[in-house]
Design a protein around this motif. Structure first.
Motif, PDB file in Angstrom:
ATOM      1  N   ASN A  42       0.815  -1.221   0.000  1.00 24.94           N
ATOM      2  CA  ASN A  42       0.000   0.000   0.000  1.00 24.94           C
ATOM      3  C   ASN A  42       0.847   1.269   0.000  1.00 24.94           C
ATOM      4  OD1 ASN A  42      -2.390  -1.440  -0.096  1.00 24.94           O
ATOM      5  ND2 ASN A  42      -2.646  -1.447   2.127  1.00 24.94           N
ATOM      6  N   ARG A  43       2.019   1.230   0.658  1.00 27.10           N
ATOM      7  CA  ARG A  43       2.905   2.401   0.669  1.00 27.10           C
ATOM      8  C   ARG A  43       3.404   2.745  -0.728  1.00 27.10           C
ATOM      9  NH1 ARG A  43       6.367   0.004   5.127  1.00 27.10           N
ATOM     10  NH2 ARG A  43       4.966   0.172   6.875  1.00 27.10           N
ATOM     11  N   PHE A  44       3.571   1.725  -1.563  1.00 28.49           N
ATOM     12  CA  PHE A  44       4.137   1.951  -2.888  1.00 28.49           C
ATOM     13  C   PHE A  44       3.075   2.039  -3.976  1.00 28.49           C
ATOM     14  CE2 PHE A  44       7.688   0.635  -0.388  1.00 28.49           C
ATOM     15  CZ  PHE A  44       8.674   1.487  -0.825  1.00 28.49           C
ATOM     16  N   ASP A  45       1.823   1.760  -3.644  1.00 28.11           N
ATOM     17  CA  ASP A  45       0.713   1.926  -4.584  1.00 28.11           C
ATOM     18  C   ASP A  45       0.322   3.400  -4.536  1.00 28.11           C
ATOM     19  OD1 ASP A  45      -1.528   1.767  -6.177  1.00 28.11           O
ATOM     20  OD2 ASP A  45      -2.721   0.632  -4.727  1.00 28.11           O
ATOM     21  N   MET A  46       1.120   4.215  -5.251  1.00 25.55           N
ATOM     22  CA  MET A  46       1.032   5.677  -5.126  1.00 25.55           C
ATOM     23  C   MET A  46      -0.336   6.248  -5.494  1.00 25.55           C
ATOM     24  SD  MET A  46       3.847   6.059  -3.821  1.00 25.55           S
ATOM     25  CE  MET A  46       4.574   7.664  -3.801  1.00 25.55           C
ATOM     26  N   ASN A  47      -1.015   5.662  -6.464  1.00 23.23           N
ATOM     27  CA  ASN A  47      -2.327   6.194  -6.852  1.00 23.23           C
ATOM     28  C   ASN A  47      -3.477   5.404  -6.218  1.00 23.23           C
ATOM     29  OD1 ASN A  47      -2.107   3.871  -8.345  1.00 23.23           O
ATOM     30  ND2 ASN A  47      -2.515   4.819 -10.324  1.00 23.23           N
ATOM     31  N   HIS A  48      -3.138   4.495  -5.314  1.00 32.96           N
ATOM     32  CA  HIS A  48      -4.125   3.735  -4.532  1.00 32.96           C
ATOM     33  C   HIS A  48      -5.163   3.028  -5.403  1.00 32.96           C
ATOM     34  CE1 HIS A  48      -2.280   5.714  -1.144  1.00 32.96           C
ATOM     35  NE2 HIS A  48      -2.530   6.885  -1.696  1.00 32.96           N
ATOM     36  N   ASP A  49      -4.703   2.450  -6.530  1.00 28.71           N
ATOM     37  CA  ASP A  49      -5.632   1.732  -7.404  1.00 28.71           C
ATOM     38  C   ASP A  49      -5.605   0.216  -7.174  1.00 28.71           C
ATOM     39  OD1 ASP A  49      -3.196   1.051  -8.521  1.00 28.71           O
ATOM     40  OD2 ASP A  49      -3.746   1.621 -10.572  1.00 28.71           O
ATOM     41  N   GLY A  50      -4.840  -0.231  -6.171  1.00 28.42           N
ATOM     42  CA  GLY A  50      -4.797  -1.654  -5.856  1.00 28.42           C
ATOM     43  C   GLY A  50      -3.819  -2.448  -6.695  1.00 28.42           C
ATOM     44  N   SER A  51      -3.002  -1.748  -7.470  1.00 28.59           N
ATOM     45  CA  SER A  51      -2.004  -2.440  -8.285  1.00 28.59           C
ATOM     46  C   SER A  51      -0.739  -1.589  -8.369  1.00 28.59           C
ATOM     47  CB  SER A  51      -2.545  -2.727  -9.683  1.00 28.59           C
ATOM     48  OG  SER A  51      -2.826  -1.526 -10.357  1.00 28.59           O
ATOM     49  N   LEU A  52       0.367  -2.264  -8.710  1.00 26.92           N
ATOM     50  CA  LEU A  52       1.647  -1.575  -8.841  1.00 26.92           C
ATOM     51  C   LEU A  52       2.057  -1.511 -10.301  1.00 26.92           C
ATOM     52  CD1 LEU A  52       3.674  -3.293  -5.958  1.00 26.92           C
ATOM     53  CD2 LEU A  52       2.433  -1.128  -5.879  1.00 26.92           C
ATOM     54  N   GLY A  80      -0.877  -5.566 -17.121  1.00 26.36           N
ATOM     55  CA  GLY A  80       0.259  -4.651 -17.130  1.00 26.36           C
ATOM     56  C   GLY A  80       0.652  -4.101 -15.781  1.00 26.36           C
ATOM     57  N   ALA A  81       0.030  -4.597 -14.714  1.00 20.89           N
ATOM     58  CA  ALA A  81       0.337  -4.164 -13.358  1.00 20.89           C
ATOM     59  C   ALA A  81       0.327  -5.390 -12.444  1.00 20.89           C
ATOM     60  CB  ALA A  81      -0.681  -3.136 -12.881  1.00 20.89           C
ATOM     61  N   VAL A  82       0.805  -5.195 -11.227  1.00 29.81           N
ATOM     62  CA  VAL A  82       0.861  -6.295 -10.265  1.00 29.81           C
ATOM     63  C   VAL A  82      -0.088  -5.996  -9.110  1.00 29.81           C
ATOM     64  CG1 VAL A  82       2.339  -7.552  -8.640  1.00 29.81           C
ATOM     65  CG2 VAL A  82       3.242  -6.844 -10.852  1.00 29.81           C
ATOM     66  N   GLU A  83      -1.070  -6.869  -8.920  1.00 25.97           N
ATOM     67  CA  GLU A  83      -1.981  -6.752  -7.798  1.00 25.97           C
ATOM     68  C   GLU A  83      -1.348  -7.441  -6.591  1.00 25.97           C
ATOM     69  OE1 GLU A  83      -3.197  -7.548 -10.945  1.00 25.97           O
ATOM     70  OE2 GLU A  83      -3.914  -5.490 -11.137  1.00 25.97           O
ATOM     71  N   PHE A  84      -1.896  -7.195  -5.402  1.00 22.08           N
ATOM     72  CA  PHE A  84      -1.328  -7.724  -4.170  1.00 22.08           C
ATOM     73  C   PHE A  84      -1.195  -9.245  -4.204  1.00 22.08           C
ATOM     74  CE2 PHE A  84      -1.809  -9.289   0.231  1.00 22.08           C
ATOM     75  CZ  PHE A  84      -0.628  -8.797   0.750  1.00 22.08           C
ATOM     76  N   ASP A  85      -2.242  -9.946  -4.628  1.00 22.15           N
ATOM     77  CA  ASP A  85      -2.191 -11.413  -4.661  1.00 22.15           C
ATOM     78  C   ASP A  85      -1.099 -11.914  -5.600  1.00 22.15           C
ATOM     79  OD1 ASP A  85      -4.269 -11.490  -2.859  1.00 22.15           O
ATOM     80  OD2 ASP A  85      -5.811 -11.910  -4.353  1.00 22.15           O
ATOM     81  N   GLU A  86      -0.900 -11.227  -6.710  1.00 19.17           N
ATOM     82  CA  GLU A  86       0.166 -11.609  -7.641  1.00 19.17           C
ATOM     83  C   GLU A  86       1.545 -11.416  -6.991  1.00 19.17           C
ATOM     84  OE1 GLU A  86      -1.886 -10.595 -11.957  1.00 19.17           O
ATOM     85  OE2 GLU A  86      -0.957  -8.961 -10.830  1.00 19.17           O
ATOM     86  N   LEU A  87       1.698 -10.340  -6.240  1.00 22.79           N
ATOM     87  CA  LEU A  87       2.958 -10.079  -5.545  1.00 22.79           C
ATOM     88  C   LEU A  87       3.232 -11.177  -4.519  1.00 22.79           C
ATOM     89  CD1 LEU A  87       5.357  -8.084  -4.988  1.00 22.79           C
ATOM     90  CD2 LEU A  87       3.907  -7.135  -3.173  1.00 22.79           C
ATOM     91  N   VAL A  88       2.229 -11.512  -3.731  1.00 23.98           N
ATOM     92  CA  VAL A  88       2.399 -12.542  -2.706  1.00 23.98           C
ATOM     93  C   VAL A  88       2.789 -13.864  -3.349  1.00 23.98           C
ATOM     94  CG1 VAL A  88       1.207 -13.925  -0.949  1.00 23.98           C
ATOM     95  CG2 VAL A  88       0.882 -11.445  -1.028  1.00 23.98           C
ATOM     96  N   GLU A  89       2.080 -14.256  -4.399  1.00 27.79           N
ATOM     97  CA  GLU A  89       2.381 -15.524  -5.077  1.00 27.79           C
ATOM     98  C   GLU A  89       3.806 -15.534  -5.628  1.00 27.79           C
ATOM     99  OE1 GLU A  89       0.597 -18.368  -5.263  1.00 27.79           O
ATOM    100  OE2 GLU A  89      -0.877 -17.418  -3.948  1.00 27.79           O
ATOM    101  N   ALA A  90       4.274 -14.391  -6.101  1.00 27.24           N
ATOM    102  CA  ALA A  90       5.602 -14.325  -6.720  1.00 27.24           C
ATOM    103  C   ALA A  90       6.728 -14.345  -5.695  1.00 27.24           C
ATOM    104  CB  ALA A  90       5.710 -13.081  -7.586  1.00 27.24           C
ATOM    105  N   ILE A  91       6.542 -13.666  -4.565  1.00 33.79           N
ATOM    106  CA  ILE A  91       7.649 -13.570  -3.611  1.00 33.79           C
ATOM    107  C   ILE A  91       7.543 -14.548  -2.457  1.00 33.79           C
ATOM    108  CG2 ILE A  91       7.999 -11.145  -4.160  1.00 33.79           C
ATOM    109  CD1 ILE A  91       6.973 -10.529  -1.327  1.00 33.79           C
ATOM    110  N   LEU A  92       6.420 -15.214  -2.307  1.00 30.26           N
ATOM    111  CA  LEU A  92       6.238 -16.121  -1.178  1.00 30.26           C
ATOM    112  C   LEU A  92       7.367 -17.136  -1.025  1.00 30.26           C
ATOM    113  CD1 LEU A  92       4.406 -16.799   1.161  1.00 30.26           C
ATOM    114  CD2 LEU A  92       3.171 -18.356  -0.335  1.00 30.26           C
ATOM    115  N   PRO A  93       7.831 -17.781  -2.092  1.00 26.54           N
ATOM    116  CA  PRO A  93       8.905 -18.760  -1.898  1.00 26.54           C
ATOM    117  C   PRO A  93      10.191 -18.152  -1.327  1.00 26.54           C
ATOM    118  CG  PRO A  93       7.901 -19.026  -4.059  1.00 26.54           C
ATOM    119  CD  PRO A  93       7.350 -17.758  -3.459  1.00 26.54           C
ATOM    120  N   ASP A  94      10.441 -16.874  -1.583  1.00 33.77           N
ATOM    121  CA  ASP A  94      11.669 -16.220  -1.125  1.00 33.77           C
ATOM    122  C   ASP A  94      11.474 -15.324   0.088  1.00 33.77           C
ATOM    123  OD1 ASP A  94      13.071 -17.330  -3.289  1.00 33.77           O
ATOM    124  OD2 ASP A  94      12.379 -15.714  -4.589  1.00 33.77           O
TER     125      ASP A  94
END
Length: 161
Positions: A18-28, A62-76
């Motif tokens: 949320n800190r980096f979602d500058m326009n608060h649209d739910g995606s990065l 073309g953007a990353v939603e929160f669930d996509e971020l979690v799925e991508a970084i969860l293993p690391d």
């Protein structure tokens, strides 16, 4: 997959997102994702960020939603990354004396003097100009994280590629 992550870790990650979602649209966007990754101590170059975004963007918008971020970084994902983010936020709060989420020139001047590094007007102007990438006259947390990451890279001679 999200069941393997503790709820407090998930909340910390959501706060970071949320800190980096500058326009608060739910995606990065690519730029927001790059800022988030750099604040976590990762140093991908532009091509790596583009590839990472393409790989993370499972719905193809073309953007990353929160669930996509979690799925991508969860293993690391590990406690150290989240602790480092918390430490960075604590350091940010030293400068953000009024707690409004932004560092003003006056707050920067005062804290630098308290730390034994008084700034001249020229130094202050240069620091604000370099850190305030969106030109709104204050330094946000993501701008602060980016400038600290860049300073560490410059200071230690770390290559970002």
């Amino acid at each position: 997959m999200m069941a393997k992550i503790h709820s407090d870790q998930l909340q910390q990650l959501r706060d970071i997102f949320n800190r980096f979602d500058m326009n608060h649209d739910g995606s990065l966007t690519q730029l927001e994702l790059a800022a988030l990754l750099r604040s976590l101590g990762l140093k991908p170059n532009g091509d790596q960020i583009h590839i990472l975004l393409a790989n993370m963007d499972s719905n193809g918008n073309g953007a990353v939603e929160f669930d996509e971020l979690v799925e991508a970084i969860l293993p690391d994902m590990n406690e150290e990354v989240l602790i480092n983010q918390d430490r960075l936020m604590e350091f940010f709060r030293l400068f953000d004396r009024d707690g409004n989420g932004y560092i003003t020139a006056a707050e920067l001047t005062k804290q630098m003097a308290k730390m034994g590094h008084p700034l001249s007007y020229r130094e202050l102007s240069e620091m604000m100009q370099e850190a305030d990438t969106n030109g709104d006259g204050v330094i946000s947390f993501s701008e602060f994280a980016n400038i600290l990451g860049k300073s560490a890279i410059d200071y230690f001679g770390i290559s970002v590629s």
